[in-house]
Design a protein around this motif. Structure first.
Motif, mmCIF file in Angstrom:
data_model
loop_
_atom_site.group_PDB
_atom_site.id
_atom_site.type_symbol
_atom_site.label_atom_id
_atom_site.label_comp_id
_atom_site.label_asym_id
_atom_site.label_seq_id
_atom_site.Cartn_x
_atom_site.Cartn_y
_atom_site.Cartn_z
ATOM 1 N N MET A 1 0.847 -1.197 0.000
ATOM 2 C CA MET A 1 0.000 0.000 0.000
ATOM 3 C C MET A 1 0.874 1.235 0.000
ATOM 4 S SD MET A 1 -2.959 1.048 2.731
ATOM 5 C CE MET A 1 -3.922 -0.386 2.263
ATOM 6 N N SER A 2 0.437 2.266 -0.683
ATOM 7 C CA SER A 2 1.200 3.495 -0.777
ATOM 8 C C SER A 2 1.323 4.151 0.585
ATOM 9 C CB SER A 2 0.521 4.458 -1.747
ATOM 10 O OG SER A 2 1.098 5.735 -1.663
ATOM 11 N N THR A 3 2.424 4.873 0.798
ATOM 12 C CA THR A 3 2.598 5.623 2.032
ATOM 13 C C THR A 3 2.076 7.041 1.904
ATOM 14 O OG1 THR A 3 4.824 6.266 1.333
ATOM 15 C CG2 THR A 3 4.620 4.284 2.680
ATOM 16 N N SER A 4 1.451 7.362 0.802
ATOM 17 C CA SER A 4 0.907 8.708 0.623
ATOM 18 C C SER A 4 -0.201 8.967 1.632
ATOM 19 C CB SER A 4 0.351 8.864 -0.796
ATOM 20 O OG SER A 4 -0.098 10.167 -1.014
ATOM 21 N N THR A 5 -0.312 10.206 2.075
ATOM 22 C CA THR A 5 -1.191 10.556 3.185
ATOM 23 C C THR A 5 -2.615 10.071 3.015
ATOM 24 O OG1 THR A 5 0.136 12.537 3.493
ATOM 25 C CG2 THR A 5 -2.003 12.472 4.590
ATOM 26 N N LEU A 6 -3.196 10.278 1.838
ATOM 27 C CA LEU A 6 -4.619 10.037 1.676
ATOM 28 C C LEU A 6 -4.934 8.943 0.667
ATOM 29 C CD1 LEU A 6 -5.911 13.721 1.628
ATOM 30 C CD2 LEU A 6 -5.856 12.161 3.547
ATOM 31 N N ASP A 7 -3.954 8.160 0.270
ATOM 32 C CA ASP A 7 -4.189 7.198 -0.801
ATOM 33 C C ASP A 7 -5.361 6.279 -0.528
ATOM 34 O OD1 ASP A 7 -2.384 8.059 -2.587
ATOM 35 O OD2 ASP A 7 -0.940 6.437 -2.323
ATOM 36 N N ALA A 8 -5.542 5.876 0.727
ATOM 37 C CA ALA A 8 -6.603 4.916 1.034
ATOM 38 C C ALA A 8 -7.797 5.575 1.705
ATOM 39 C CB ALA A 8 -6.059 3.803 1.941
ATOM 40 N N VAL A 9 -7.845 6.896 1.678
ATOM 41 C CA VAL A 9 -8.914 7.601 2.359
ATOM 42 C C VAL A 9 -10.192 7.534 1.538
ATOM 43 C CG1 VAL A 9 -9.702 9.835 3.155
ATOM 44 C CG2 VAL A 9 -7.359 9.149 3.549
ATOM 45 N N ARG A 10 -11.208 6.934 2.103
ATOM 46 C CA ARG A 10 -12.482 6.807 1.396
ATOM 47 C C ARG A 10 -13.602 7.178 2.352
ATOM 48 N NH1 ARG A 10 -10.917 0.832 -0.850
ATOM 49 N NH2 ARG A 10 -9.226 1.490 -2.205
ATOM 50 N N PRO A 11 -14.449 8.121 1.994
ATOM 51 C CA PRO A 11 -15.566 8.439 2.875
ATOM 52 C C PRO A 11 -16.457 7.240 3.083
ATOM 53 C CG PRO A 11 -15.777 9.563 0.759
ATOM 54 C CD PRO A 11 -14.429 8.900 0.780
ATOM 55 N N ALA A 12 -16.979 7.119 4.297
ATOM 56 C CA ALA A 12 -17.904 6.023 4.572
ATOM 57 C C ALA A 12 -19.139 6.163 3.692
ATOM 58 C CB ALA A 12 -18.310 6.059 6.046
ATOM 59 N N THR A 13 -19.769 5.056 3.426
ATOM 60 C CA THR A 13 -21.002 5.126 2.650
ATOM 61 C C THR A 13 -22.022 5.977 3.389
ATOM 62 O OG1 THR A 13 -21.743 3.097 3.703
ATOM 63 C CG2 THR A 13 -20.713 2.901 1.538
ATOM 64 N N THR A 14 -22.787 6.723 2.647
ATOM 65 C CA THR A 14 -23.840 7.537 3.224
ATOM 66 C C THR A 14 -25.166 7.056 2.675
ATOM 67 O OG1 THR A 14 -23.627 9.173 1.489
ATOM 68 C CG2 THR A 14 -22.325 9.524 3.465
ATOM 69 N N VAL A 15 -26.231 7.576 3.207
ATOM 70 C CA VAL A 15 -27.556 7.079 2.854
ATOM 71 C C VAL A 15 -28.258 8.090 1.958
ATOM 72 C CG1 VAL A 15 -29.797 6.375 3.746
ATOM 73 C CG2 VAL A 15 -27.718 5.761 4.985
ATOM 74 N N ASN A 16 -28.596 7.682 0.749
ATOM 75 C CA ASN A 16 -29.371 8.558 -0.119
ATOM 76 C C ASN A 16 -30.858 8.236 -0.076
ATOM 77 O OD1 ASN A 16 -28.695 6.137 -1.585
ATOM 78 N ND2 ASN A 16 -29.585 7.096 -3.398
ATOM 79 N N GLU B 1 6.078 7.678 11.774
ATOM 80 C CA GLU B 1 6.502 9.065 11.941
ATOM 81 C C GLU B 1 5.707 10.023 11.046
ATOM 82 O OE1 GLU B 1 9.397 7.052 9.050
ATOM 83 O OE2 GLU B 1 8.363 6.570 10.935
ATOM 84 N N ALA B 2 5.302 9.533 9.870
ATOM 85 C CA ALA B 2 4.498 10.369 8.980
ATOM 86 C C ALA B 2 3.101 10.574 9.560
ATOM 87 C CB ALA B 2 4.416 9.739 7.597
ATOM 88 N N LEU B 3 2.521 9.505 10.111
ATOM 89 C CA LEU B 3 1.212 9.625 10.738
ATOM 90 C C LEU B 3 1.282 10.585 11.922
ATOM 91 C CD1 LEU B 3 -1.738 8.776 11.070
ATOM 92 C CD2 LEU B 3 -0.937 6.861 12.473
ATOM 93 N N LEU B 4 2.339 10.483 12.717
ATOM 94 C CA LEU B 4 2.480 11.381 13.861
ATOM 95 C C LEU B 4 2.566 12.832 13.402
ATOM 96 C CD1 LEU B 4 2.727 11.585 16.913
ATOM 97 C CD2 LEU B 4 5.207 11.334 16.672
ATOM 98 N N GLY B 5 3.220 13.059 12.260
ATOM 99 C CA GLY B 5 3.292 14.412 11.725
ATOM 100 C C GLY B 5 1.922 14.950 11.353
ATOM 101 N N VAL B 6 1.083 14.108 10.764
ATOM 102 C CA VAL B 6 -0.278 14.533 10.424
ATOM 103 C C VAL B 6 -1.061 14.833 11.696
ATOM 104 C CG1 VAL B 6 -2.466 13.805 9.400
ATOM 105 C CG2 VAL B 6 -0.312 13.287 8.234
ATOM 106 N N LEU B 7 -0.955 13.973 12.698
ATOM 107 C CA LEU B 7 -1.696 14.186 13.946
ATOM 108 C C LEU B 7 -1.236 15.462 14.646
ATOM 109 C CD1 LEU B 7 -1.760 10.522 15.318
ATOM 110 C CD2 LEU B 7 -3.581 11.746 14.123
ATOM 111 N N THR B 8 0.063 15.724 14.618
ATOM 112 C CA THR B 8 0.595 16.946 15.224
ATOM 113 C C THR B 8 0.039 18.181 14.526
ATOM 114 O OG1 THR B 8 2.628 15.797 15.883
ATOM 115 C CG2 THR B 8 2.710 18.205 15.777
ATOM 116 N N MET B 9 -0.091 18.109 13.208
ATOM 117 C CA MET B 9 -0.631 19.219 12.437
ATOM 118 C C MET B 9 -2.100 19.462 12.778
ATOM 119 S SD MET B 9 -0.989 19.469 8.277
ATOM 120 C CE MET B 9 -2.003 17.974 8.240
ATOM 121 N N VAL B 10 -2.842 18.393 12.995
ATOM 122 C CA VAL B 10 -4.284 18.491 13.199
ATOM 123 C C VAL B 10 -4.648 18.827 14.648
ATOM 124 C CG1 VAL B 10 -6.403 17.105 13.208
ATOM 125 C CG2 VAL B 10 -4.848 16.996 11.252
#
Length: 243
Positions: free
Chosen positions: A1-16, A212-221
């Motif tokens: 899997m890619s180490t890019s920040t959002l590569d696997a980021v997928r919004p949860a299904t929503t209800v239409n 360490e990359a995840l920790l950097g994102v959490l520190t930013m947020v």
């Protein structure tokens, strides 16, 4: 899997509908965009034009927002509109036309911001107020525009595509965003999600990033969350809340 920040980021299904949860690729990014727009509008409204540092920092945030908007328009045009029109010709024509208008508005806002940055002290307050009002109109138009996308565009996507196809489309779009852009998305997206969605997002990040990359994102947020929100996010990420 890619180490890019959002590569696997997928919004949860929503209800239409009450019985048909579907994948919604607009939900999370539009929350980020609404937050970025609202925060920037408030900042421009309180700009201290007598303080060059405050003025320049506020205008820098505005230009970052406008860059973000340009990228967002391009992503929607290249990926989502192409998908809609591949199976429903002209289905995206209304929103595509609004995108053209938004790009014109962005150019006008950039010009006004540059004029304010160079303005003499006597004219700066009036120029700042004009910029604030025009930015407010831009934000208002975009809020209505995003509602159309989340309702009418989603309806077309759900009619023409399976969730698996939409997830694949979303992943191709995200993969086209460079790392710096993905970090900016994370900064505005993570704090704006409900804790359950925030946990999904950080879980995907944890699976695809070095610690360490995840920790950097959490520190930013972290500065953008209240104490309870940070505790819940830290628990989801598997880090100590006091770290």
């Amino acid at each position: 899997m890619s180490t890019s920040t959002l590569d696997a980021v997928r919004p949860a299904t929503t209800v239409n509908t009450a019985a048909a949860p579907r994948f919604d690729m607009y939900a999370w990014i539009h929350k980020a965009l609404r937050a970025f727009m609202s925060d920037t509008l408030v900042r421009i409204g309180r700009l201290d034009v007598s303080d060059p540092a405050d003025r320049d920092a506020g205008l820098a945030q505005l230009n970052e927002l406008l860059d973000f908007c340009c990228d967002h328009i391009r992503h929607e045009n290249d990926f989502i509109h192409t998908a809609i029109e591949a199976r429903r010709p002209a289905g995206a024509s209304r929103v595509a036309g609004e995108h053209v208008d938004h790009l014109d508005s962005i150019d006008a806002l950039r010009s006004e911001a540059a004029g304010l940055a160079a303005a003499p002290a006597a004219s700066a307050p009036a120029l700042a107020l004009r910029l604030y009002r025009h930015l407010a109109l831009f934000v208002a138009e975009n809020f209505e525009h995003m509602h159309v996308e989340e309702t009418q565009h989603n309806a077309m996507l759900w009619e023409q595509y399976s969730d698996a196809e939409l997830v694949a489309l979303h992943d191709r779009l995200v993969a086209s965003i460079p790392p710096a852009g993905q970090l900016l998305v994370a900064r505005w997206m993570l704090p704006m999600l409900p804790p359950v969605d925030r946990a999904l997002l950080v879980g995907d990040m944890k699976a695809g990033m070095p610690p360490e990359a995840l920790l950097g994102v959490l520190t930013m947020v972290r500065p953008h969350l209240d104490a309870a929100g940070w505790r819940k996010l830290a628990l989801a990420a598997g880090v100590a809340p006091g770290a």
